[in-house]
Design an enzyme around this catalytic site. Structure first.
Site, mmCIF file in Angstrom:
data_model
loop_
_atom_site.group_PDB
_atom_site.id
_atom_site.type_symbol
_atom_site.label_atom_id
_atom_site.label_comp_id
_atom_site.label_asym_id
_atom_site.label_seq_id
_atom_site.Cartn_x
_atom_site.Cartn_y
_atom_site.Cartn_z
ATOM 1 N N PRO A 1 -5.270 1.550 20.871
ATOM 2 C CA PRO A 1 -5.482 2.539 19.802
ATOM 3 C C PRO A 1 -6.957 2.846 19.570
ATOM 4 O O PRO A 1 -7.289 3.857 18.957
ATOM 5 C CB PRO A 1 -4.871 1.882 18.564
ATOM 6 C CG PRO A 1 -4.105 0.707 19.033
ATOM 7 C CD PRO A 1 -4.576 0.340 20.397
ATOM 8 N N GLU B 1 -1.485 -8.678 19.329
ATOM 9 C CA GLU B 1 -2.589 -8.058 18.572
ATOM 10 C C GLU B 1 -3.520 -7.267 19.482
ATOM 11 O O GLU B 1 -4.498 -6.680 19.029
ATOM 12 C CB GLU B 1 -3.405 -9.128 17.837
ATOM 13 C CG GLU B 1 -2.746 -9.684 16.596
ATOM 14 C CD GLU B 1 -2.389 -8.622 15.565
ATOM 15 O OE1 GLU B 1 -3.161 -7.664 15.375
ATOM 16 O OE2 GLU B 1 -1.313 -8.747 14.947
ATOM 17 N N ARG C 1 4.130 15.452 36.170
ATOM 18 C CA ARG C 1 4.616 16.839 36.144
ATOM 19 C C ARG C 1 3.553 17.847 36.569
ATOM 20 O O ARG C 1 3.857 19.005 36.815
ATOM 21 C CB ARG C 1 5.239 17.187 34.792
ATOM 22 C CG ARG C 1 4.300 17.243 33.633
ATOM 23 C CD ARG C 1 5.060 17.193 32.332
ATOM 24 N NE ARG C 1 6.112 18.216 32.248
ATOM 25 C CZ ARG C 1 5.903 19.506 32.048
ATOM 26 N NH1 ARG C 1 4.677 19.957 31.929
ATOM 27 N NH2 ARG C 1 6.908 20.358 31.978
ATOM 28 N N ASP D 1 2.365 25.865 30.358
ATOM 29 C CA ASP D 1 2.610 24.913 29.269
ATOM 30 C C ASP D 1 1.505 24.961 28.214
ATOM 31 O O ASP D 1 0.388 25.391 28.496
ATOM 32 C CB ASP D 1 2.646 23.473 29.821
ATOM 33 C CG ASP D 1 4.033 23.081 30.297
ATOM 34 O OD1 ASP D 1 5.002 23.760 29.931
ATOM 35 O OD2 ASP D 1 4.124 22.079 31.046
HETATM 36 N N1 SAM Z 1 -4.090 -4.873 16.773
HETATM 37 C C1 SAM Z 1 -4.187 -3.638 17.520
HETATM 38 C C2 SAM Z 1 -4.880 -2.588 16.666
HETATM 39 O O1 SAM Z 1 -4.643 -2.550 15.469
HETATM 40 O O2 SAM Z 1 -5.611 -1.762 17.244
HETATM 41 C C3 SAM Z 1 -2.815 -3.114 17.890
HETATM 42 C C4 SAM Z 1 -2.166 -3.859 19.001
HETATM 43 S S1 SAM Z 1 -0.663 -3.131 19.469
HETATM 44 C C5 SAM Z 1 0.496 -3.875 18.412
HETATM 45 C C6 SAM Z 1 -0.327 -3.854 21.037
HETATM 46 C C7 SAM Z 1 -0.703 -3.010 22.219
HETATM 47 O O3 SAM Z 1 -0.020 -1.760 22.166
HETATM 48 C C8 SAM Z 1 -2.154 -2.622 22.371
HETATM 49 O O4 SAM Z 1 -2.910 -3.651 22.977
HETATM 50 C C9 SAM Z 1 -2.094 -1.400 23.254
HETATM 51 O O5 SAM Z 1 -2.007 -1.730 24.628
HETATM 52 C C10 SAM Z 1 -0.784 -0.767 22.820
HETATM 53 N N2 SAM Z 1 -0.968 0.362 21.888
HETATM 54 C C11 SAM Z 1 -0.603 0.391 20.585
HETATM 55 N N3 SAM Z 1 -0.895 1.578 20.035
HETATM 56 C C12 SAM Z 1 -1.447 2.327 20.995
HETATM 57 C C13 SAM Z 1 -1.970 3.647 21.039
HETATM 58 N N4 SAM Z 1 -1.997 4.428 19.958
HETATM 59 N N5 SAM Z 1 -2.468 4.103 22.209
HETATM 60 C C14 SAM Z 1 -2.466 3.320 23.312
HETATM 61 N N6 SAM Z 1 -1.992 2.053 23.334
HETATM 62 C C15 SAM Z 1 -1.492 1.565 22.190
#
Ligand code: SAM
Length: 223
Positions: A89, A116, A153, A168
């Site tokens: 994220p 996490e 795609r 698109d």
């Molecule tokens: N503690 C992290 C934070 O608050 O930024 C969130 C961890 S999330 C529960 C677990 C994993 O999901 C991350 O390491 C990532 O690989 C993936 N993930 C979650 N949200 C994402 C997003 N918006 N974009 C890309 N990957 C995401």
């Protein structure tokens, strides 16, 4: 051929999405190859531990650097030209332009987190950190699948009509697709716009361009 490697603790996540519709057609047609690398296979201890509690305390578990970095090294060894993308994220937002850039690269490695997230030191071993948007998923797998689908795609020969991808949303910066209609002509009292039944293709093109423009302005908050 486009090559993708997915570093994940849940390779089975990808079985269903890759076995239907456009991704399946692309794989069966030899246009895409997808390999999953199980991060747990690179754990050092006999319990195959891939996560541990955070230094400094706090909730949840953090993905350990040793198995993740070993999995990244394996991916780079298999394909030295690969571009390693960490799904997080905190990354830069994924866009259609980025998908086009990945198509040109021809090879991508998608690193999926869980729990996490990753030990921060892992960031030094990837080429890019990418986010699907400002929300938190349970794991990187759905994010990786979205990236892969958006890339697949765009590959030449994958879509039935090559025009589709060009028309698109976002193919032109910030421009959304126009509204589409199909039979019946009237559904629950709602009529298909008359212009689309006129057979006047120049007028239809003009109407669609106006609709695209208005919708794009409206959704970008400029109208
Ligand atoms: N503690 C992290 C934070 O608050 O930024 C969130 C961890 S999330 C529960 C677990 C994993 O999901 C991350 O390491 C990532 O690989 C993936 N993930 C979650 N949200 C994402 C997003 N918006 N974009 C890309 N990957 C995401």
């Amino acid at each position: 051929m486009f090559y993708a490697q997915i570093l994940t603790l849940f390779p089975e996540f990808f079985t269903s999405p890759l076995s239907c519709s456009i991704p399946k057609r692309a794989i069966d047609g030899g246009m895409v190859s997808v390999d999953c690398i199980q991060i747990r296979d690179f754990a050092l201890d006999k319990h195959h531990k891939v996560d541990d509690s955070p230094y400094g305390g706090g909730p949840g578990m953090v993905m350990k650097p040793e198995p993740v970095v070993a999995a990244i090294r394996e991916a780079r060894q298999r394909h030295p030209d690969t571009h390693v993308v960490m799904l997080t994220p905190s990354g830069t937002h994924f866009t259609q332009d980025r998908a086009l850039e990945y198509v040109d690269r021809g090879h991508l490695t998608l690193l999926c987190g869980r729990y996490e997230g990753f030990d921060e030191r892992i960031c030094d071993y990837v080429d890019e950190q990418l986010s699907l948007g400002d929300y938190v998923l349970s794991g990187g797998e759905p994010a990786a699948m979205c990236v892969l689908d958006a890339v697949v795609r765009l590959l030449p020969g994958v879509l039935g009509s090559p025009e589709s991808a060009v028309l698109d949303s976002f193919s032109e910066e910030g421009i959304l697709d126009w509204p589409h209609y199909t039979r019946p002509e009237v559904f629950e009292g709602k009529r298909v716009p008359g212009i689309l039944l006129s057979g006047d293709h120049a007028a239809i093109d003009a109407w669609r361009r106006v609709q695209s423009g208005e919708r794009s302005m409206e959704r970008s908050g400029k109208k």
